[in-house]
Design an enzyme around this catalytic site. Structure first.
Site, mmCIF file in Angstrom:
data_model
loop_
_atom_site.group_PDB
_atom_site.id
_atom_site.type_symbol
_atom_site.label_atom_id
_atom_site.label_comp_id
_atom_site.label_asym_id
_atom_site.label_seq_id
_atom_site.Cartn_x
_atom_site.Cartn_y
_atom_site.Cartn_z
ATOM 1 C CB SER A 1 -10.362 30.036 27.316
ATOM 2 O OG SER A 1 -10.386 29.270 26.291
ATOM 3 N NE ARG B 1 -19.232 30.977 18.093
ATOM 4 C CZ ARG B 1 -18.121 32.135 19.403
ATOM 5 N NH1 ARG B 1 -16.846 31.499 19.500
ATOM 6 N NH2 ARG B 1 -18.979 32.881 20.193
ATOM 7 C CG ASP C 1 -14.983 23.899 31.216
ATOM 8 O OD1 ASP C 1 -14.459 22.711 30.480
ATOM 9 O OD2 ASP C 1 -13.688 24.866 31.464
ATOM 10 C CG HIS D 1 -14.339 26.684 28.212
ATOM 11 N ND1 HIS D 1 -13.643 26.445 29.112
ATOM 12 C CD2 HIS D 1 -13.936 27.369 27.191
ATOM 13 C CE1 HIS D 1 -12.577 27.006 28.594
ATOM 14 N NE2 HIS D 1 -12.756 27.652 27.334
ATOM 15 C CG ASP D 2 -19.059 30.539 26.486
ATOM 16 O OD1 ASP D 2 -18.073 30.503 26.259
ATOM 17 O OD2 ASP D 2 -20.294 30.352 26.076
#
Length: 392
Positions: free
Chosen positions: A164, A236, A338, A368-369
């Site tokens: 990232s 967040r 992702d 993505h994580d």
């Protein structure tokens, strides 16, 4: 000591548990001139190390954290360190980044809030930088990381590794410092921020700066510790949805109610939401609360803005020209689910970097994580990257 947005001690406050491996240390690097104009008169960098440096100083691996990460790549939570290491299963004796062989270094980025100079840090006048914090870029972060290695007397790096935002910096390392770096692994990243990423990150910035507690960025020295809690929490929540995958969220939560709550109840007086929550709402609330307790809103704004301006081709004749100049071995990997950094962006990298042997695809339901959660797949790539660098 400065305070964070929730009244807890801010991560920019200098502390140290000791000097044995794994503990946060600090390096004072002096002034830095910034890419977009202006300068900082002094920069302090927080960093951690694991393993033993070889006599030849040739076993250094630089690990680069993502947006809300920090120098604590491995280890337990503890005093001054509010969260456990974000790659603990990958860094340590016998792990893919085997600290019996490698000397692993990880530093908190410029603009950070875990010990490195950032918006919450004290300026020369003794007050937090706050609204006076200048714009910083990914290239500025890399310049500080390079200065840190020079400060530590580390002339070469066997590998730079990041996902990232960390992957953005790994690309810049590969382009700028081919005579210093032997190899690189870039995970779930891009050559230049896309319109979609800029839009998402700008919306998150606006959520924070629209919060009355933002106060133009000057909230750090309020005696009550109040700041843009709500805005940071909204940012967040939005970001976390982009980090995960739609099908995974639906499989985990569906339309289930949070235990003991009913999301179909009437609204509470003065509120536009029911008294009960869906399970996915509780999940997002939890992650928002965790970030608010450990992260500075000003840092979130500064680093998100830096990712918006990320473009390896800027000033280098375009993306293709910049990537085409890379001479060191580079491994590129993407997460097949992702939606924030879709696979096409890693395909672009793999095709344009002449030293890349092709795109590595990590299958994951986590979006993505996945670069943080798919330990076996990422671990295998780490080992391959280090082996390829040593073969040079």
């Amino acid at each position: 000591m400065t305070t964070a947005t929730n009244g807890l001690p801010c991560a920019s406050a200098a502390w140290r548990e000791g000097d044995h491996p794994g503990d946060r240390r600090f390096a004072d690097l002096g002034p830095i001139t910034l890419e977009l104009g202006g300068s900082l008169p002094a920069v302090r960098v927080a960093y951690e190390t694991w393993g033993k440096l070889s006599a030849e100083r040739d076993n250094v691996v630089l690990v680069l954290h993502a947006l809300t990460g920090d120098a604590h790549a491995s280890g337990e939570a503890g005093p001054g360190q509010p969260s456990p290491g974000w790659w603990s299963e990958l860094v340590g004796p016998g792990e893919p980044l085997d600290t019996d062989q490698w000397y692993v270094v990880c530093a908190n980025v410029l603009g950070g809030c875990q010990g490195t100079t950032g918006p919450a840090s004290l300026a020369p006048d003794g007050r937090p930088w706050g609204s006076r914090w200048p714009r910083v870029t990914v290239r500025d972060m890399v310049a500080v990381e390079r200065a840190l290695l020079a400060h530590l007397g580390l002339p070469r790096v066997a590998a730079v590794i990041g996902g990232s935002m960390g992957g953005m910096r790994a690309l810049e390392w590969a382009i700028q410092y081919p005579d210093v770096v032997d190899s690189a692994l870039v995970l779930a990243t891009c050559a230049a921020a896309t319109a979609d990423q800029i839009g998402q990150q700008t919306a998150q910035i606006l959520a924070i700066t629209s919060d009355p507690g933002w106060r133009g960025g000057d909230y750090h020295d309020r005696p009550d510790g109040q700041g843009p809690h709500v805005g940071l929490g909204v940012a967040r929540r939005f970001a976390h949805l982009t980090y995960r995958n739609e099908s995974e969220l639906d499989m985990r939560f569906g339309r289930d109610a949070q235990a003991g709550e009913d999301p179909r109840t009437p609204c509470l007086p003065g509120r536009h939401a029911p008294a009960g929550r869906f399970a996915v709402q509780s999940y997002l609330d939890h992650h928002a609360d965790k970030l608010i307790r450990r992260f500075d809103a000003g840092t979130y704004v500064a680093l998100s803005d830096a990712m918006n301006t990320h473009d390896v081709g800027h000033g280098r004749g375009g993306v293709a020209a910049a990537l085409g100049c890379i001479r060191i071995p580079v491994a590129v990997a993407g997460i097949d689910s992702d939606r924030l950094y879709p696979m096409r962006l890693q395909e672009e990298l793999a095709a344009a970097i002449p030293t890349c042997d092709g795109l590595d695809v990590i299958a994951s339901p986590y979006g993505h994580d996945g670069f943080l959660l798919e330990i076996d797949a990422v671990g295998a790539l780490l080992r391959q990257c280090l082996e390829r660098g040593r073969a040079q």
